[in-house]
Design a protein around this motif. Structure first.
Motif, PDB file in Angstrom:
ATOM      1  N   THR A   1       0.826  -1.210   0.000  1.00 32.04           N
ATOM      2  CA  THR A   1       0.000   0.000   0.000  1.00 32.04           C
ATOM      3  C   THR A   1       0.861   1.262   0.000  1.00 32.04           C
ATOM      4  O   THR A   1       0.560   2.226  -0.696  1.00 32.04           O
ATOM      5  CB  THR A   1      -0.919   0.019   1.245  1.00 32.04           C
ATOM      6  OG1 THR A   1      -1.442  -1.290   1.428  1.00 32.04           O
ATOM      7  CG2 THR A   1      -2.042   1.001   1.080  1.00 32.04           C
TER       8      THR A   1
ATOM      9  N   ASP B   1      -5.717  -3.135  -6.625  1.00 33.35           N
ATOM     10  CA  ASP B   1      -5.235  -3.935  -5.496  1.00 33.35           C
ATOM     11  C   ASP B   1      -5.817  -5.339  -5.581  1.00 33.35           C
ATOM     12  O   ASP B   1      -6.962  -5.524  -5.948  1.00 33.35           O
ATOM     13  CB  ASP B   1      -5.664  -3.272  -4.184  1.00 33.35           C
ATOM     14  CG  ASP B   1      -4.892  -3.838  -2.989  1.00 33.35           C
ATOM     15  OD1 ASP B   1      -3.905  -4.573  -3.203  1.00 33.35           O
ATOM     16  OD2 ASP B   1      -5.277  -3.545  -1.846  1.00 33.35           O
ATOM     17  N   GLU B   2      -5.020  -6.314  -5.198  1.00 29.77           N
ATOM     18  CA  GLU B   2      -5.461  -7.712  -5.175  1.00 29.77           C
ATOM     19  C   GLU B   2      -6.020  -8.117  -6.529  1.00 29.77           C
ATOM     20  O   GLU B   2      -7.170  -8.446  -6.703  1.00 29.77           O
ATOM     21  CB  GLU B   2      -6.509  -7.943  -4.078  1.00 29.77           C
ATOM     22  CG  GLU B   2      -6.115  -7.397  -2.727  1.00 29.77           C
ATOM     23  CD  GLU B   2      -4.875  -8.060  -2.134  1.00 29.77           C
ATOM     24  OE1 GLU B   2      -4.383  -9.051  -2.712  1.00 29.77           O
ATOM     25  OE2 GLU B   2      -4.385  -7.577  -1.107  1.00 29.77           O
TER      26      GLU B   2
HETATM   27 MG    MG Z   1      -2.913  -4.945   0.738  1.00 35.18          MG
END
Ligand code: MG
Ligand code: ADP
Length: 709
Positions: free
Chosen positions: A314, A408-409
């Motif tokens: 992050t 993200d992900e």
């Molecule tokens: Mg994360």
């Protein structure tokens, strides 16, 4: 996605429908299409044998033993009878040689077998022996007449092909398919299968020619010939796949213009010097350097960032976004769930407090008023960082100057969804895709070879490794006591149940039962419990999560909805119920929810009474290591490339012959030789690379980056 194919479809004879082959009637043609996807000559040519029988090798019946592999025996058929009714109907026969008698059994395709067998005749029988009451048996063996010319003394390897019950019922057993292939090979000349690899590559890797390989893989002169054929065809498969992938990447790099972030400005510097809550790890610094180089190059970045759970992706994303902001661009960060989007929003807006950077959130549950405000801010360019779920890619969301997008992900998002992001800007924004499901290098090369690729291979300092235990369900009371101990130290705990699917009533009941049980161990008002599962509304989930995050509750019971990204540093215990039902990467993800604070953390895997060997292996790996990359390698080994997360539908990892786990070294060789070729001749215009140019043209390899993941 570009699909590798072994043989170009330009050759006419190879594209002939399968019925054109002697021995293939309309009925058989239909079955071949339906059962094994054989439509054309080419398909049959690429329908490879399971194994070869050495026709010269005949074992005596008395030498059969229970752990023998496939074996060939020869003898006289001394009796045969049909036994049983309907579903238990079977054909039993006995074959005798000078040393003993073996029983042969067929449950299916009986009609066909019965027709060809004649009492008193001699047969060659090929199958896997088993023993019943001390007597040898073969179920569903291959059987054919034993002529003297079957055993002439010269080596003769007969191919056996995979078949199906339906095919067998029309006489198309593994051997007969071989006869068809033999027929086919008579029709095919060297001209039909020209060499498609550059000659220098063929020479360097000592490959046999394509034509030879296609013959020898079916009817090899020796096992050595067979192995050379397999190696050649695997190399070809991997080479051509790499060619496609690397061309796509090159093309993107050569042609796709990107925004230039020239400077590191005051926002980045202020934040870095005044507000950064910790020293970056070296790995984080390195990735940041790679990203800075990319975004300054004038080309569009398309980077995959891999880092184990908790490795601090992050912060890398945030710092990269600040670079964009400094250069007058807007950014978007897209998370796969509402909870995660909320969490990112809170983390990032807190970090941005002292700076003049407007951070907003947009999700499915944003109010109309809020949504209007955010949309206006994005369109007018006031919002610098927009965080959200896939709500951020809806058409109504417009940006004034979108320059950087973080996903993200990654595995939770589809390609199409990401493509939508790219359309939101005059030039495609730089893209950073982050994944916490580490992918082994071999897999990454195949699956993401067209992306730029960074790894954070170091955890922030001070992390204590998580201790993992594997226990039987019967130890649950002890586990509850252990949780109590941890709670008395001020910690919190997760208890996870298998995913609730809409349809799975059982999972839901298990969760509820578990919830009641846990409640009886942890009664109110001394303890409070949150529960989060897929049947709740986003709001309910959010409320329950927030109570846990604020430490209003001690235990969070949930399903895998909490799997991704949730960060509650005070939680020190992760209990996973029915752990045998989870895959390795999921277990690792879940475990990554603890070990985020300074305290020692624990993961306890509970399994039911019946645990398969494979599941046990998974538990052992989890107990042994915390290293996500090691786990990913093991996962790939155990499950094979076809079963890896996110790859099942895409089929990109499935080759006809090659297996990226077992054929790592061939993959490496193919990859580096493609890279070498493209380095000097990326347009494939030199004479020796003509076959490749033809191949690429025939496959219409998509060279526009926007079409791919
Ligand atoms: Mg994360
Ligand atoms: P992930 O890579 O799984 O997304 P996060 O970015 O959520 O990991 O980071 C996990 C935790 O580690 C967060 O609490 C974050 O603040 C902290 N963290 C990140 N980088 C560092 C660092 N260099 N030093 C100390 N803590 C860090």
């Amino acid at each position: 996605m570009y699909k590798p194919g072994i043989i170009s479809t330009t050759s006419n004879i190879l594209s002939s429908p399968i019925e054109y082959l002697t021995g293939v009637s309309a009925i058989r043609g239909d079955l071949l299409r339906k059962e094994i996807n054989v439509f054309t000559f080419k398909d049959l040519l690429e329908y490879y044998p399971l194994r070869h029988i050495d026709k010269t090798k005949i074992d005596s019946i008395s030498s059969l033993h229970s752990d023998a592999d496939f074996t060939q025996v020869a003898g006289k058929l001394i009796d045969m009878q049909l036994i049983g009714e309907k579903r238990s109907r079977r054909l039993i026969a006995h074959l005798q040689d000078s040393s003993g008698i073996v029983e042969l059994v067929w449950f299916q395709g009986i009609g066909w077998i019965e027709k060809i067998l004649v009492l008193g005749h001699h047969y060659l029988v090929y199958g896997k022996p088993s023993f019943f009451m001390g007597k040898p048996q073969m179920a569903h063996p291959d059987i054919e007449h034993h002529h003297s010319q079957n055993a002439t003394g010269k080596s003769y390897l007969e191919p056996i092909y995979p078949s199906t019950e339906k095919l067998k019922s029309k006489g198309l057993n593994g051997k007969v398919i071989g006869k068809l292939t033999q027929e086919l090979l008579k029709k095919i000349t060297e001209k039909d299968l020209p060499e498609n690899l550059p000659l220098n590559v063929v020479e360097k890797y000592k490959l046999i020619s394509r034509y030879d390989a296609c013959r020898q893989i079916h009817f090899p002169a020796s096992m050595q010939h067979f192995q050379s054929a397999v190696r050649r065809l695997k190399f070809e498969e991997l080479f051509l796949a790499q060619l496609g992938i690397q061309l796509i990447k090159l093309n993107r790099q050569n042609t796709s213009k990107g925004f230039v972030f020239e400077k590191v400005g005051s926002v980045f510097n202020d934040f870095y010097n005044k507000y950064l809550p910790f020293e970056l790890t070296n790995a984080q610094k390195n990735v940041l350097k790679e990203i800075r180089k990319d975004v300054g190059s004038g080309k569009q970045m398309n980077r995959l960032l891999q880092g184990d759970v908790g490795s601090g992706k992050t912060m890398v994303a945030l710092l990269s976004m600040l670079l964009a902001v400094d250069n007058g661009f807007q950014c978007v960060l897209m998370a796969p769930t509402e909870i995660l989007a909320q969490q990112h929003f809170q983390t990032i807006s807190t970090l941005m407090k002292g700076l003049s950077v407007r951070v907003e959130i947009l999700t499915g549950s944003s109010s109309t008023k809020q949504r209007k405000l955010v949309l206006k801010g994005c369109e007018e360019g006031d919002v610098s960082i927009l965080i959200g779920t896939h709500a951020v890619i809806e058409e109504k969301v417009l940006f004034k100057k979108l320059g950087f997008a973080v996903v993200d992900e990654q595995h939770k998002f589809g390609v199409a969804q990401r493509a939508k992001l790219w359309k939101k800007s005059s030039l495609p924004p730089h893209i950073l895709v982050m994944t916490a499901t580490p992918i082994p290098r071999t897999l990454a090369l195949t699956l993401y070879g067209d992306l730029d690729y960074s790894v954070i291979d170091e955890l922030p300092p001070g992390r204590k490794p998580i201790t993992t235990f594997h226990r039987n369900e019967s130890a649950r009371p002890k586990v509850m006591d252990f949780i109590k101990e941890q709670l008395s130290l001020g910690r919190q705990a997760y208890i996870i149940y298998p995913l609730i699917e809409e349809s799975s009533k059982l999972d839901y009941e298990n969760l509820m039962k578990g919830y009641e049980e846990v409640k009886s161990f942890f009664p109110e008002p001394k303890y409070w419990i949150s529960m989060v599962h897929g049947k709740q509304t986003a709001e309910q989930k959010e409320t329950n999560m927030q109570r846990f995050i604020k430490h209003d509750t001690h235990i969070l019971i949930g399903t895998t909805v909490i799997e991704v990204g949730v960060n509650v540093p005070n939680a020190s215990v992760m209990v996973i119920e029915s752990a045998e039902k989870f895959g390795l990467s999921q277990l690792h993800q879940l475990r990554g929810r603890v070990g985020r604070g300074a305290d020692k953390s624990y993961c306890i895997l509970l399994t039911g009474p019946k645990v398969s060997k494979e599941a046990r292996e998974r538990m052992n790996i989890m107990v042994e290591t915390n290293d996500g990359f090691k786990i990913a390698e093991k996962d790939l080994e155990i499950r094979g490339p076809g079963e890896m997360e996110g790859t099942r539908q895409s089929g990109t990892l499935l080759f006809k012959l090659a297996n990226i786990v077992e054929d790592k070294s061939i993959l490496e060789a193919a990859r580096s030789s493609v890279a070498e070729i493209l380095e000097t001749d990326w347009e494939l215009s030199s004479e020796k690379n003509i076959p490749l140019k033809l191949y690429v043209e025939s496959q219409k390899v998509k060279t526009r980056w926007g079409k791919i993941a």
